[in-house]
Design an enzyme around this catalytic site. Structure first.
Site, PDB file in Angstrom:
ATOM      1  N   GLU A   6      -7.141   7.371   7.563  1.00 50.37           N
ATOM      2  CA  GLU A   6      -5.884   8.353   7.881  1.00 50.37           C
ATOM      3  C   GLU A   6      -5.445   9.167   7.077  1.00 50.37           C
ATOM      4  O   GLU A   6      -5.149  10.508   7.318  1.00 50.37           O
ATOM      5  CB  GLU A   6      -4.921   7.173   8.314  1.00 50.37           C
ATOM      6  CG  GLU A   6      -3.849   7.959   8.979  1.00 50.37           C
ATOM      7  CD  GLU A   6      -2.888   7.026   9.468  1.00 50.37           C
ATOM      8  OE1 GLU A   6      -3.169   5.743  10.077  1.00 50.37           O
ATOM      9  OE2 GLU A   6      -1.556   7.089   9.467  1.00 50.37           O
ATOM     10  N   ARG A  51      -5.271   5.869   0.334  1.00 51.91           N
ATOM     11  CA  ARG A  51      -4.631   4.937   0.564  1.00 51.91           C
ATOM     12  C   ARG A  51      -4.813   3.687  -0.656  1.00 51.91           C
ATOM     13  O   ARG A  51      -5.943   3.580  -0.892  1.00 51.91           O
ATOM     14  CB  ARG A  51      -4.966   3.956   1.770  1.00 51.91           C
ATOM     15  CG  ARG A  51      -4.430   4.705   3.173  1.00 51.91           C
ATOM     16  CD  ARG A  51      -3.035   4.532   3.141  1.00 51.91           C
ATOM     17  NE  ARG A  51      -2.433   5.284   4.424  1.00 51.91           N
ATOM     18  CZ  ARG A  51      -2.003   4.688   5.646  1.00 51.91           C
ATOM     19  NH1 ARG A  51      -2.677   3.445   5.837  1.00 51.91           N
ATOM     20  NH2 ARG A  51      -1.954   5.449   6.748  1.00 51.91           N
ATOM     21  N   CYS A  55       0.581  10.870   9.318  1.00 51.68           N
ATOM     22  CA  CYS A  55       1.589  10.259  10.409  1.00 51.68           C
ATOM     23  C   CYS A  55       2.949  10.351   9.717  1.00 51.68           C
ATOM     24  O   CYS A  55       3.322   9.788   8.702  1.00 51.68           O
ATOM     25  CB  CYS A  55       0.950   9.029  10.702  1.00 51.68           C
ATOM     26  SG  CYS A  55       1.923   8.055  11.928  1.00 51.68           S
ATOM     27  N   ARG A  87       4.208   0.589   2.342  1.00 55.17           N
ATOM     28  CA  ARG A  87       4.080  -0.423   3.277  1.00 55.17           C
ATOM     29  C   ARG A  87       3.895  -1.834   2.563  1.00 55.17           C
ATOM     30  O   ARG A  87       2.851  -1.893   2.129  1.00 55.17           O
ATOM     31  CB  ARG A  87       3.304  -0.286   4.440  1.00 55.17           C
ATOM     32  CG  ARG A  87       3.457  -1.366   5.777  1.00 55.17           C
ATOM     33  CD  ARG A  87       2.769  -1.132   6.974  1.00 55.17           C
ATOM     34  NE  ARG A  87       1.345  -1.614   6.937  1.00 55.17           N
ATOM     35  CZ  ARG A  87       1.300  -2.957   7.189  1.00 55.17           C
ATOM     36  NH1 ARG A  87       2.153  -3.796   8.113  1.00 55.17           N
ATOM     37  NH2 ARG A  87      -0.210  -3.338   7.300  1.00 55.17           N
ATOM     38  N   THR A 114       5.356   8.486  10.275  1.00 49.34           N
ATOM     39  CA  THR A 114       5.743   7.318   9.961  1.00 49.34           C
ATOM     40  C   THR A 114       5.563   6.798   8.401  1.00 49.34           C
ATOM     41  O   THR A 114       6.139   5.898   7.779  1.00 49.34           O
ATOM     42  CB  THR A 114       5.243   5.931  10.756  1.00 49.34           C
ATOM     43  OG1 THR A 114       3.656   5.931  10.427  1.00 49.34           O
ATOM     44  CG2 THR A 114       5.461   6.208  12.143  1.00 49.34           C
ATOM     45  N   GLU A 150      -2.023  -2.959  12.778  1.00 54.85           N
ATOM     46  CA  GLU A 150      -1.283  -2.163  13.986  1.00 54.85           C
ATOM     47  C   GLU A 150      -2.082  -2.454  15.348  1.00 54.85           C
ATOM     48  O   GLU A 150      -3.420  -2.238  15.092  1.00 54.85           O
ATOM     49  CB  GLU A 150      -1.061  -0.825  13.868  1.00 54.85           C
ATOM     50  CG  GLU A 150      -0.076  -0.230  14.253  1.00 54.85           C
ATOM     51  CD  GLU A 150       0.772   0.855  13.801  1.00 54.85           C
ATOM     52  OE1 GLU A 150       0.040   1.678  12.972  1.00 54.85           O
ATOM     53  OE2 GLU A 150       1.918   0.899  13.870  1.00 54.85           O
ATOM     54  N   ARG A 182       0.692  -1.058   0.054  1.00 53.47           N
ATOM     55  CA  ARG A 182       0.017   0.181   0.244  1.00 53.47           C
ATOM     56  C   ARG A 182       0.814   1.179  -0.038  1.00 53.47           C
ATOM     57  O   ARG A 182       1.939   1.209   0.445  1.00 53.47           O
ATOM     58  CB  ARG A 182      -1.042  -0.042   1.332  1.00 53.47           C
ATOM     59  CG  ARG A 182      -0.391   0.115   2.569  1.00 53.47           C
ATOM     60  CD  ARG A 182      -0.057   1.390   3.110  1.00 53.47           C
ATOM     61  NE  ARG A 182       0.254   1.352   4.612  1.00 53.47           N
ATOM     62  CZ  ARG A 182       0.884   2.446   5.239  1.00 53.47           C
ATOM     63  NH1 ARG A 182       1.590   3.240   4.708  1.00 53.47           N
ATOM     64  NH2 ARG A 182       0.729   2.256   6.445  1.00 53.47           N
ATOM     65  N   ARG A 217       3.581  -6.900  12.964  1.00 60.16           N
ATOM     66  CA  ARG A 217       2.155  -6.457  13.410  1.00 60.16           C
ATOM     67  C   ARG A 217       1.280  -7.775  13.583  1.00 60.16           C
ATOM     68  O   ARG A 217       1.707  -8.716  13.132  1.00 60.16           O
ATOM     69  CB  ARG A 217       1.448  -5.394  12.466  1.00 60.16           C
ATOM     70  CG  ARG A 217       2.333  -4.317  12.517  1.00 60.16           C
ATOM     71  CD  ARG A 217       1.490  -3.500  11.317  1.00 60.16           C
ATOM     72  NE  ARG A 217       2.034  -1.886  11.202  1.00 60.16           N
ATOM     73  CZ  ARG A 217       1.548  -0.898  10.417  1.00 60.16           C
ATOM     74  NH1 ARG A 217       0.648  -0.953   9.953  1.00 60.16           N
ATOM     75  NH2 ARG A 217       2.243   0.388  10.283  1.00 60.16           N
TER      76      ARG A 217
HETATM   77  P1  ADP Z   1      -1.693   0.035   6.833  1.00 59.73           P
HETATM   78  O1  ADP Z   1      -1.381   0.971   7.894  1.00 59.73           O
HETATM   79  O2  ADP Z   1      -0.991  -0.648   5.940  1.00 59.73           O
HETATM   80  O3  ADP Z   1      -3.272   0.346   6.415  1.00 59.73           O
HETATM   81  P2  ADP Z   1      -3.039  -1.465   9.129  1.00 59.73           P
HETATM   82  O4  ADP Z   1      -1.910  -2.245  10.105  1.00 59.73           O
HETATM   83  O5  ADP Z   1      -3.897  -0.563   9.630  1.00 59.73           O
HETATM   84  O6  ADP Z   1      -2.204  -1.260   7.983  1.00 59.73           O
HETATM   85  O7  ADP Z   1      -3.739  -2.699   8.357  1.00 59.73           O
HETATM   86  C1  ADP Z   1      -4.926  -2.677   7.556  1.00 59.73           C
HETATM   87  C2  ADP Z   1      -5.378  -3.783   7.071  1.00 59.73           C
HETATM   88  O8  ADP Z   1      -4.694  -4.562   6.302  1.00 59.73           O
HETATM   89  C3  ADP Z   1      -5.694  -4.869   8.445  1.00 59.73           C
HETATM   90  O9  ADP Z   1      -6.900  -5.518   8.218  1.00 59.73           O
HETATM   91  C4  ADP Z   1      -4.507  -5.769   7.828  1.00 59.73           C
HETATM   92  O10 ADP Z   1      -4.829  -7.191   8.469  1.00 59.73           O
HETATM   93  C5  ADP Z   1      -4.459  -5.761   6.487  1.00 59.73           C
HETATM   94  N1  ADP Z   1      -3.320  -6.310   5.915  1.00 59.73           N
HETATM   95  C6  ADP Z   1      -1.998  -5.840   6.218  1.00 59.73           C
HETATM   96  N2  ADP Z   1      -1.301  -6.651   5.578  1.00 59.73           N
HETATM   97  C7  ADP Z   1      -1.875  -7.506   4.989  1.00 59.73           C
HETATM   98  C8  ADP Z   1      -1.742  -8.854   4.175  1.00 59.73           C
HETATM   99  N3  ADP Z   1      -0.273  -8.955   3.736  1.00 59.73           N
HETATM  100  N4  ADP Z   1      -2.384  -9.684   3.801  1.00 59.73           N
HETATM  101  C9  ADP Z   1      -3.665  -9.453   4.115  1.00 59.73           C
HETATM  102  N5  ADP Z   1      -4.218  -8.173   4.744  1.00 59.73           N
HETATM  103  C10 ADP Z   1      -3.344  -7.529   5.321  1.00 59.73           C
HETATM  104  C1  CIR Z   2       0.934   4.732  17.394  1.00 56.66           C
HETATM  105  O1  CIR Z   2       1.907   5.803  17.654  1.00 56.66           O
HETATM  106  O2  CIR Z   2       1.210   3.740  17.995  1.00 56.66           O
HETATM  107  C2  CIR Z   2      -0.293   5.214  16.368  1.00 56.66           C
HETATM  108  N1  CIR Z   2      -0.137   6.576  16.355  1.00 56.66           N
HETATM  109  C3  CIR Z   2       0.361   4.547  14.943  1.00 56.66           C
HETATM  110  C4  CIR Z   2       1.609   4.971  14.513  1.00 56.66           C
HETATM  111  C5  CIR Z   2       2.045   4.345  13.273  1.00 56.66           C
HETATM  112  N2  CIR Z   2       1.091   3.873  12.236  1.00 56.66           N
HETATM  113  C6  CIR Z   2       0.377   4.302  11.140  1.00 56.66           C
HETATM  114  O3  CIR Z   2       0.752   5.324  10.665  1.00 56.66           O
HETATM  115  N3  CIR Z   2      -0.404   3.544  10.746  1.00 56.66           N
END
Ligand code: ADP
Ligand code: CIR
Length: 387
Positions: free
Chosen positions: A256, A260, A302, A311, A304, A345, A157, A340
């Site tokens: 966010e 995305r 963010c 990512r 990060t 996250e 993504r 994660r």
């Molecule tokens: P991001 O910051 O990349 O949007 P999140 O940690 O919020 O990531 O995850 C968003 C969604 O994407 C969650 O439901 C997570 O389980 C899913 N996800 C992340 N990586 C994978 C993957 N490799 N395969 C399937 N789902 C994934």
């Molecule tokens: C944290 O500090 O844990 C949250 N604010 C998430 C930080 C980074 N993650 C993200 O941007 N998805």
């Protein structure tokens, strides 16, 4: 009272209710932070400083830096230090704890953003400049798990902000609607494998919403970190998800970040997933102007996610390494990877499935970020086989 003591979830509510009041007040007073706000900020900072938070915010927000920044506001939106750090102060279990309410915050509050950026992105200094975009080609990356022994699914993504619009906490309800309309029109004009349809979150059947979340397609609801950062105002209005026909290309609208862009599928064919994401970003980039900063790269809410905002993750089962969490974490650190839980996250790993991705996104090209993840995942699989 600025931040009610009742609990973390109230923080977001506080933010939503009072932000416009604060902004109007500052504007009247010529962008000065009034005494009451300042006193409350001090009080909350004292409380936060006494927590055992392991966040980057806690580590880097020294009293000296706090004092230097506490009276500043950004020129266009009058955002304060409190807007940046409210999430981290309300949620001491944050990993990072800071968001930029508007792009100017990265400069105005640079004294706190810079060290956090440097640590998170492994050495991106305040004098460094993020390189030009270079996607390269997914053809260079072989399937990470040709026998389907370890990898459940692969996802790549990136995030984008739209030129002319501030980040979430400064968007008006009208701007949310405008952005959603613009993005929805642009997305509906995509062709070929990107042809698809947009589903707004407002009015979505709750069962369907939960199924989309459980299937890892849709963002979750009620994220307390985002809420306290002021990113959930007017929810669910203006938010939604776009799917192509095969449901292997998705776009999140106004979660966010404004945008995305996500490519995902079962198995470990990283190259194919990455190429699909590149095609999607390029197609959408012809219809919408993305915000990019000379030094910081693509601009995101963010810190990060700045730079490439890439990512690349796998959902992976490594049963032997799973029994030795310390070893898994050590290997992840060595290869600049982040581990994660299964639902993203701040979630747990269910059934031994971890989400492992590249950690840093800044100071390297898109191609290099993917390569870093590719090489790290290969090394983890090798370590699993040899364990
Ligand atoms: P991001 O910051 O990349 O949007 P999140 O940690 O919020 O990531 O995850 C968003 C969604 O994407 C969650 O439901 C997570 O389980 C899913 N996800 C992340 N990586 C994978 C993957 N490799 N395969 C399937 N789902 C994934
Ligand atoms: C944290 O500090 O844990 C949250 N604010 C998430 C930080 C980074 N993650 C993200 O941007 N998805």
């Amino acid at each position: 009272m600025l931040i009610p003591p009742q609990g973390r979830l109230r923080c977001g509510v506080f933010f939503r209710q009072t932000q416009s009041v604060i902004v109007r007040h500052y504007a009247k007073k010529g962008k000065e932070v009034d005494k009451a706000t300042l006193a409350e900020m001090e009080k909350q900072y004292q409380k936060f400083a006494n927590t055992s938070s392991k966040s980057l915010l806690k580590k880097h927000l020294t009293k000296e830096i706090f004092d230097k920044l506490k009276t500043r506001t950004t020129p266009s939106f009058n955002s304060t230090l409190l807007h940046c750090i409210n999430s981290g102060m309300c949620n001491p279990d944050s990993g990072v704890g800071i968001y930029a309410p508007d792009a100017e915050s990265y400069k105005v509050f640079g004294a706190i953003f810079d060290p956090i950026i440097e640590e998170y992105h492994r050495g991106f200094k305040k004098t460094d400049k993020h390189p030009e975009s270079c996607y390269g080609s997914g053809k260079d990356f072989a399937n990470l798990d040709p026998d389907n022994a370890f990898i459940v699914s692969t996802r790549v993504r990136c995030g984008r902000s739209v030129q002319g619009y501030p980040f979430n906490p400064c968007l008006t309800e009208q701007q949310y609607a405008e952005l959603e309309y613009k993005l929805c029109s642009a997305l509906h004009s995509l062709e070929g494998e990107y042809y698809g349809s947009y589903m707004p979150l407002a009015g979505m059947d709750k069962q369907m919403q939960q199924k989309l979340i459980d299937d890892h397609f849709l963002f979750k609801e009620g994220d307390r970190f985002l809420e306290a950062a002021g990113a959930s105002r007017f929810w669910p209005n203006g938010r939604g998800i776009f799917f192509n026909k095969k449901r292997n290309f998705l776009v999140w609208v106004n979660e966010e970040d404004h945008i995305r862009i996500i490519s995902m599928e079962k198995g470990g064919d990283l190259g194919r997933v990455y190429d699909r994401m590149i095609g999607g970003v390029e197609a959408l980039g012809k219809k919408v102007k993305f915000s990019r900063d000379e030094r910081l790269g693509f601009l995101t809410f963010c810190p990060t996610n700045l730079g490439t905002s890439i990512r690349a993750s796998v959902h992976i089962k490594l049963p032997k390494l799973n029994e030795n969490k310390e070893k898994m974490q050590k290997l992840a650190d060595k290869y600049h990877l982040q581990v994660r839980g299964t639902s993203g996250e701040h979630s747990e790993a269910k059934g031994g499935v971890h989400d492992i991705s590249n950690k840093r996104r800044m100071g390297l090209t898109e191609y290099e970020a993917i390569k870093e993840m590719h090489d790290g995942i290969k090394a983890l699989i090798k370590a699993e086989c040899n364990a």
